[in-house]
Design a protein around this motif. Sequence first.
Motif, PDB file in Angstrom:
ATOM      1  N   ASN A  97       0.824  -1.202   0.000  1.00 52.33           N
ATOM      2  CA  ASN A  97       0.000   0.000   0.000  1.00 52.33           C
ATOM      3  C   ASN A  97       0.858   1.252   0.000  1.00 52.33           C
ATOM      4  OD1 ASN A  97      -2.454  -1.387   0.044  1.00 52.33           O
ATOM      5  ND2 ASN A  97      -2.378  -1.590   2.283  1.00 52.33           N
ATOM      6  N   HIS A 119       7.560   6.975   6.122  1.00 47.08           N
ATOM      7  CA  HIS A 119       7.172   7.825   7.253  1.00 47.08           C
ATOM      8  C   HIS A 119       7.826   7.344   8.548  1.00 47.08           C
ATOM      9  CE1 HIS A 119       4.454   4.876   9.104  1.00 47.08           C
ATOM     10  NE2 HIS A 119       4.038   4.571   7.884  1.00 47.08           N
ATOM     11  N   ASN A 126       1.419   6.088  12.834  1.00 46.69           N
ATOM     12  CA  ASN A 126       1.194   6.704  11.523  1.00 46.69           C
ATOM     13  C   ASN A 126       0.825   5.717  10.414  1.00 46.69           C
ATOM     14  OD1 ASN A 126       1.781   9.252  12.642  1.00 46.69           O
ATOM     15  ND2 ASN A 126       3.979   8.871  12.384  1.00 46.69           N
ATOM     16  N   PRO A 127      -0.139   4.863  10.684  1.00 48.21           N
ATOM     17  CA  PRO A 127      -0.618   3.966   9.621  1.00 48.21           C
ATOM     18  C   PRO A 127      -1.446   4.750   8.596  1.00 48.21           C
ATOM     19  CG  PRO A 127      -2.055   3.818  11.528  1.00 48.21           C
ATOM     20  CD  PRO A 127      -0.918   4.732  11.922  1.00 48.21           C
ATOM     21  N   GLY A 128      -1.533   4.187   7.418  1.00 49.21           N
ATOM     22  CA  GLY A 128      -2.400   4.775   6.384  1.00 49.21           C
ATOM     23  C   GLY A 128      -2.008   6.201   6.067  1.00 49.21           C
ATOM     24  N   GLU A 129      -3.006   7.018   5.812  1.00 50.67           N
ATOM     25  CA  GLU A 129      -2.730   8.388   5.374  1.00 50.67           C
ATOM     26  C   GLU A 129      -2.073   9.223   6.471  1.00 50.67           C
ATOM     27  OE1 GLU A 129      -6.032  10.140   3.273  1.00 50.67           O
ATOM     28  OE2 GLU A 129      -4.893  11.965   2.817  1.00 50.67           O
ATOM     29  N   THR A 132       1.525  10.526   5.815  1.00 47.97           N
ATOM     30  CA  THR A 132       1.843  11.222   4.560  1.00 47.97           C
ATOM     31  C   THR A 132       2.277  12.678   4.710  1.00 47.97           C
ATOM     32  OG1 THR A 132      -0.491  11.834   4.266  1.00 47.97           O
ATOM     33  CG2 THR A 132       0.254   9.776   3.212  1.00 47.97           C
ATOM     34  N   ASP A 150       3.021   2.903   2.749  1.00 49.78           N
ATOM     35  CA  ASP A 150       2.259   2.558   3.964  1.00 49.78           C
ATOM     36  C   ASP A 150       2.665   1.138   4.374  1.00 49.78           C
ATOM     37  OD1 ASP A 150       0.374   2.468   5.992  1.00 49.78           O
ATOM     38  OD2 ASP A 150      -1.302   2.044   4.618  1.00 49.78           O
TER      39      ASP A 150
END
Lengths: 343, 343
Positions: A97, A119, A126-129, A132, A150
């Motif tokens: 992802n 990240h 800080n998973p997913g968006e 960013t 991700d």
Amino acid sequence: MKIKFTALVFMLTFVQTTLANTAEVAVQHFPNPSTVSQALQPLVSGEPPSFWNDHPKTNSEWHQWVDTIAAQTLKTLPMLKERMQVSVTATQLGNVNAFMVTPKTIAPYNQNRILLHFHGGGYVLNPGEAGTAEAIMMAEYGKINVISIDYRMAPDFLFPAAVDDALTAYRELLKQYPAENIGVFGTSTGGGMTLALMLNAKAHDLPLPAAIVVGTPWTDLSKTGDSYFTHEGIDNVLVSYDGWLGDAAKLYAGDHDLKEPLLSPIYGDVNDFPPTLLVTGTRDLFLSNTIRMHLKLRDAGVAADLVVLEGVSHAQYLMVSDAPEAQRYFNEASQFFDQYLAN
Amino acid sequence: MKIKFTALVFMLTFVQTTLANTAEVAVQHFPNPSTVSQALQPLVSGEPPSFWNDHPKTNSEWHQWVDTIAAQTLKTLPMLKERMQVSVTATQLGNVNAFMVTPKTIAPYNQNRILLHFHGGGYVLNPGEAGTAEAIMMAEYGKINVISIDYRMAPDFLFPAAVDDALTAYRELLKQYPAENIGVFGTSTGGGMTLALMLNAKAHDLPLPAAIVVGTPWTDLSKTGDSYFTHEGIDNVLVSYDGWLGDAAKLYAGDHDLKEPLLSPIYGDVNDFPPTLLVTGTRDLFLSNTIRMHLKLRDAGVAADLVVLEGVSHAQYLMVSDAPEAQRYFNEASQFFDQYLAN
């Protein structure tokens, strides 16, 4: 620190023998430095995040902790995206992802270039968006496309899941861009991931990217390095290895030695690494993590540049998107990539 | 620093209201860092010099204090000169006292080059040959001739005597060598003197040298800069601005504002400075003095390289002549000069 040493020793002894499970660290306070930008001063002189000394125990507690912090981060993203005028689109690289982060304007010299981003967050946060923000700022400051990975994290996926994802993503990116048009970057764990990817790419005989930028990289997951001790209580972001950070290191590493090079790249062979820019701050708990890698790279003959930001604790340059310290980080990084990437 | 903050505030208040004239600073102690060389570990984990918190009052007290410390330093020089196999000869540049420091072998590419050296010591310490140790090591590590300036100092000669001597010596050296064959360097006050000489040479329309190396330079004689506060009690060489150091600053400056650029070059115009290498350490009280100048030079487009040494307090890399940290300082400096000086 105007206290008498004998009294200090007494208090140290007293407190250490009455400790519970959490770190007992005095968060130190200093005069608001006039040498830090107005924009960053409230953070530099502010209190640490309320969660710095949290110690989740079960997977469920970790998830709840991560989700609570991520929810706070996600609230700030719409405004950041609007200010930076970038679009963020969920995608995949290989089966990993990722988010494609596209600025409103791509500089002419960046049309055929891409930056790969990892990240930060101690392999748990800080998973997913939520991961960013740094990629969003870099895309706009650098006028360049960024793809932010991700990667899988603890507690569900332990080492080497994250570095496997990094390698998969990079291998896929090499099908789309020549290595000499690729830069890789990240802060904190993202810096460590960037360095680990170089080790891993070498081991798999992949061509290395043209340049990398590592902000206050987590190069040593063990509590080794001078500033873990000297800057404890001075850094007001992480505060101490013995807060959540050390727990996250052990959680992610699982049965592995914290000093395996893909966990702690300071113990890896950095020969033939691409040109590397390293950034840290005078209060950074990771000052030693950063400068030890800088010295090691120089010893290996790698072109390695170091920038230390005045008054800045761990990764604090990311936290006010238009502060001069943020501008410096992203502008230095952009210029560094521009210097070394083909186009 | 494992003490509770509320207790700390109480003690701070208590101690500050009962202070006498000397600085009450807790000298902090940390685990002996495995990341520092064996050779330097005894110093890194050692106690500060006994004189760090001395506060001479009269000129006579200053002289006695300086002489006592110089006598200790002079005792170490014969062994250093023997190990480094250099010769040291008293000479003059213009009417300024100096020492010509000649290595046993001069590298072929250094035959037509010279390095100009300014010693450290807060504009009071290291008179005469006591100021030559760094020049001796540089001559041998770099296989290059070094001329070390015995500039006039406080309490007998106040600002701008020292910078006047620096300018006179440099002007004289320009009659013997083209500017592009000259490098200038120094540590601490010697680094500040090097930077002030660049400002002064610009103001007098003299050609600038090919490159400069400034080790933990005293760029701000006022107590401005984050690490004066955050590294107080951590740096075990200077310990605190409020030891002898701040007194020396005020003594030397006399009636002048401590922020005049020839006293505090951080406030000067550094445009057109030559390529500059800056060196400091993770525990250095002058970390901010160093990195603030590094950032300012980069902002001015000057080629400025920064090296931060692990675990090292102020100028500690000079103190064990064959320690890896000393080797790194002198080798980095030598390579930097070799990169930029004509021959």
